[in-house]
Design an enzyme around this catalytic site. Structure first.
Site, PDB file in Angstrom:
ATOM      1  N   ASP A 197       0.827  -1.209   0.000  1.00  0.00           N
ATOM      2  CA  ASP A 197       0.000   0.000   0.000  1.00  0.00           C
ATOM      3  C   ASP A 197       0.864   1.263   0.000  1.00  0.00           C
ATOM      4  OD1 ASP A 197      -3.020  -1.146   0.990  1.00  0.00           O
ATOM      5  OD2 ASP A 197      -1.281  -2.375   1.466  1.00  0.00           O
ATOM      6  N   ASP A 224      -1.600  -2.572  -4.123  1.00  0.00           N
ATOM      7  CA  ASP A 224      -1.936  -1.158  -3.959  1.00  0.00           C
ATOM      8  C   ASP A 224      -0.683  -0.307  -4.139  1.00  0.00           C
ATOM      9  OD1 ASP A 224      -4.512  -1.944  -3.569  1.00  0.00           O
ATOM     10  OD2 ASP A 224      -4.713  -1.143  -1.550  1.00  0.00           O
ATOM     11  N   TYR A 227      -2.180   4.285  -6.166  1.00  0.00           N
ATOM     12  CA  TYR A 227      -3.370   5.014  -5.734  1.00  0.00           C
ATOM     13  C   TYR A 227      -3.784   6.063  -6.762  1.00  0.00           C
ATOM     14  CZ  TYR A 227      -3.242   2.586  -1.315  1.00  0.00           C
ATOM     15  OH  TYR A 227      -3.283   1.604  -0.363  1.00  0.00           O
ATOM     16  N   ASN A 281      -6.642  -4.058  -4.466  1.00  0.00           N
ATOM     17  CA  ASN A 281      -7.918  -3.502  -4.906  1.00  0.00           C
ATOM     18  C   ASN A 281      -7.777  -2.173  -5.632  1.00  0.00           C
ATOM     19  OD1 ASN A 281      -7.264  -2.837  -2.022  1.00  0.00           O
ATOM     20  ND2 ASN A 281      -8.955  -1.398  -2.274  1.00  0.00           N
ATOM     21  N   HIS A 363      -2.669  -9.630  -1.277  1.00  0.00           N
ATOM     22  CA  HIS A 363      -2.929  -8.262  -0.819  1.00  0.00           C
ATOM     23  C   HIS A 363      -3.715  -8.209   0.490  1.00  0.00           C
ATOM     24  CE1 HIS A 363      -3.421  -4.023  -0.799  1.00  0.00           C
ATOM     25  NE2 HIS A 363      -4.739  -4.105  -0.897  1.00  0.00           N
ATOM     26  N   HIS A 373     -11.099  -3.349   7.201  1.00  0.00           N
ATOM     27  CA  HIS A 373     -11.026  -4.619   6.450  1.00  0.00           C
ATOM     28  C   HIS A 373     -11.139  -5.852   7.349  1.00  0.00           C
ATOM     29  CE1 HIS A 373     -10.054  -2.124   3.064  1.00  0.00           C
ATOM     30  NE2 HIS A 373      -8.937  -1.700   3.609  1.00  0.00           N
ATOM     31  N   HIS A 400      -3.066  -4.137   2.557  1.00  0.00           N
ATOM     32  CA  HIS A 400      -4.488  -3.761   2.602  1.00  0.00           C
ATOM     33  C   HIS A 400      -4.838  -2.934   3.833  1.00  0.00           C
ATOM     34  CE1 HIS A 400      -8.342  -3.909   0.749  1.00  0.00           C
ATOM     35  NE2 HIS A 400      -8.911  -4.780   1.566  1.00  0.00           N
ATOM     36  N   VAL A 401      -4.506  -3.417   5.016  1.00  0.00           N
ATOM     37  CA  VAL A 401      -4.702  -2.653   6.242  1.00  0.00           C
ATOM     38  C   VAL A 401      -3.495  -1.725   6.403  1.00  0.00           C
ATOM     39  CG1 VAL A 401      -4.948  -2.759   8.750  1.00  0.00           C
ATOM     40  CG2 VAL A 401      -6.033  -4.495   7.302  1.00  0.00           C
TER      41      VAL A 401
END
Length: 573
Positions: A197, A224, A227, A281, A363, A373, A400-401
């Site tokens: 991320d 991720d 962005y 995502n 992810h 999440h 993800h988190v």
């Protein structure tokens, strides 16, 4: 002669024992499970930062015409490497015309001496478009994206290379990389960096600066990346919450030039260190005709065909004695699907005598105690967890988190000495800010209607045993969560031998501190206790694992005695 061999062996064991005994009291997973620890967000820090603007020198295009930019490396096989780059100018507007990928060659010249290129390989080139059938939204078409495999590489060797089109001429400056060692139980990458991320903010920049300082030989990016979907197609300013800022947007828009800026930003690092990616995502990026993931699938080369998956959504590769399996959470993961069939065959083929370590990455996390999440990908866990456990996967990384969390060894929400170590590193620094709320905090337990995945079903469940029996959330930090902290950072995995690996998580605010770490632990494999019959075929690994476990236990009890004992033996020899 035998006495001499004994002395060498004892001396070596003394060194190893000293590391175990005096090495900053770094714990091992053999001492677990550990009591849960939480370090909350430091209120003196900002929870996030804005994106770096496109006119920043690190994001601006600094080459002309068809000269290569956004140069990147990725592993193909133990003796080959992907080289990728972009040429030409991307376009954005109401009407865009795609470039002709055949108008420029894809060449890589390489050799083992600077300026002397003894080999040349050619590859393929392509372009992609991001098109929106809505009035007022701008379309995008990329520059020409090149992917070339260079092969015949020797292990542990430095190579110099240039890429581009020698007929124009439009070749890049010289770059250099070092190959990894061949798969084997005694061959491991020096350091493997883990990021998730990342985004392209000031915090992202600190993460990459810190990671670069730690000098990795391989990078895993667990989804991720840019962005770019935090923007309208017209650009402007990125936002932490797209739906909050643009509730009337007809589709989840993207500003695709952010991908180009990200490629330029990362180029100084990933043009010399291979980076392996998996989709998240934020790479979905829907467009006309239901097309998704176009930028991810086009921009990155991964060893999909090499590992028999035939799709960039999931694949595998070797890095010395570590076998990595990259799993796709945003394509079919059901036990009746193609990914599951591929995974089952892939796990069956792994020879733990050649690659003792088996590491998976995806992810979204399956184990997560943050509100964000929470239990989002239970369906995927229910489909795949048992298979990974049966084959003795050692570590599972995810993102993800937007925070850090390391679990105790766990299987099916139960503490288990043979379960994998799950680690979440979704704290790369993106614009959506760091996550600070835990599902066990008062009033922070999500409802069962929250955290709906962007792909797949919903399988939220109440716990069937333990202190949270009958509840959706714990009322304290779960026993399977060993350490969690709301800070941006990155991780470094140093595999030392076939049973010991040192995991270190570095928080960003510690970048200027020497020898600092936010979390550190030796992850210890125990093949003598947790050996899947399909992968461990001999007794050497079991014997080595038993010796390591015994030495760890002895060092804890006899730390004061062992050094003196070995000094006496060496003096006698």
């Amino acid at each position: 002669m035998e006495d001499c061999k004994l002395c060498i062996l004892v001396t070596f064991f003394l060194i190893i024992t000293k590391v175990v005994v005096t090495g900053k009291d770094i714990p091992t997973t053999l001492e677990g499970p550990f009591d849960p620890v939480t370090i909350r967000f430091d209120p003196s820090l900002r929870q996030g930062s804005d994106d770096i603007p496109m006119d920043d020198p690190r994001l601006k295009k600094n080459v002309t015409s068809m000269f290569p930019e956004q140069i990147a490396l990725a592993l193909s096989t133990p003796t080959s490497m992907w080289v990728s780059w972009v040429t030409g100018d991307a376009q954005i507007g109401s009407n865009v015309t795609t470039l002709d990928p055949t108008s420029v060659a894809s060449e890589v010249w390489y050799g083992k001496e600077s300026g002397k290129y003894t080999s040349k390989k050619t590859g393929n080139a392509t372009v992609y478009s991001q098109l929106y059938p809505f009035e007022g939204l701008l379309n995008y078409t990329s520059g020409i994206i090149h992917h070339v495999i260079i092969d015949g590489l020797e292990p542990g060797t430095k190579y110099y290379y240039k890429c581009g089109d020698s007929s124009l001429p439009a070749m890049s400056d010289e770059h250099v990389f070092e190959t990894l060692l061949l798969p084997g139980p005694n061959s491991y990458p020096r350091r493997i960096a883990l990021i998730g991320d990342l985004g392209l903010t000031s915090n992202s920049s600190t993460t990459i600066d810190h990671l670069t300082k730690n000098d990795p030989s391989l990078i895993l990016m667990v989804g991720d990346l840019t962005y770019a979907n935090q923007y309208l197609t017209t650009g402007g300013k990125g936002v932490p919450c797209f739906s909050c800022a643009f509730p009337d947007a007809p589709i989840r828009e993207t500003y695709q030039p952010r991908w180009d800026g990200w490629g330029r930003f990362m180029k100084p690092l990933i043009s010399r260190v291979p980076m392996m990616v998996i989709e998240g995502n934020h790479e979905i990026e829907p467009q006309v005709a239901g097309i998704t993931f176009k930028s991810y699938l086009t921009r990155f080369a991964v060893p999909a065909e090499e590992s028999g998956s035939k799709t960039n959504f999931y694949y595998s590769f070797d890095a010395g004695g570590v076998h990595f399996i990259m799993l796709g959470a945003y394509v079919d993961y059901n036990s009746t699907g193609a990914q599951y069939a591929w995974l089952k065959e892939e796990l069956h083929k792994v020879d733990r005598m050649v690659t003792p370590w088996l590491v998976a990455a995806m992810h979204p996390p399956w184990y997560n105690s943050y509100s964000s999440h929470y239990q989002e990908f239970e369906c995927m866990r229910l489909e795949m967890e048992e298979l990974l456990y049966q084959y003795g996967v050692d570590i599972i990384f995810s993102g993800h988190v937007h925070a850090y969390e390391r679990m105790n060894r766990v299987y099916n929400y139960t503490l288990h000495s043979c379960g994998p170590v799950y680690i979440t590193v979704g704290d790369g620094g993106n614009i959506e800010k760091v996550d600070v709320d835990h599902a066990d905090d008062p009033g922070k337990c999500p409802s069962e209607g929250d955290n709906i995945p962007e792909f797949g079903g919903v399988c939220h469940l109440n716990f069937s045993s333990g202190p949270a029996k009958g509840k959706f959330c714990w009322d304290r930090q779960p026993e399977w969560s060993a350490f969690r902290e709301s800070s941006f950072g990155h991780g470094i995995l140093e595999v030392l031998n076939s049973t010991y690996a040192l995991w270190t998580w570095h928080r960003n605010q510690d970048i200027y501190k020497e020898e600092s770490s936010g979390d550190q632990i030796y992850i210890v494999r125990q093949p003598e206790l947790c050996s899947p019959s399909t992968s461990l075929k001999g007794s050497n690994e079991t014997q080595q694992g038993a010796q390591v476990k015994e030495s760890a236990a002895v060092s804890a009890k006899w730390a004061w005695f062992l050094p003196l004992f070995f000094i006496v033996i060496i003096a006698f020899c």
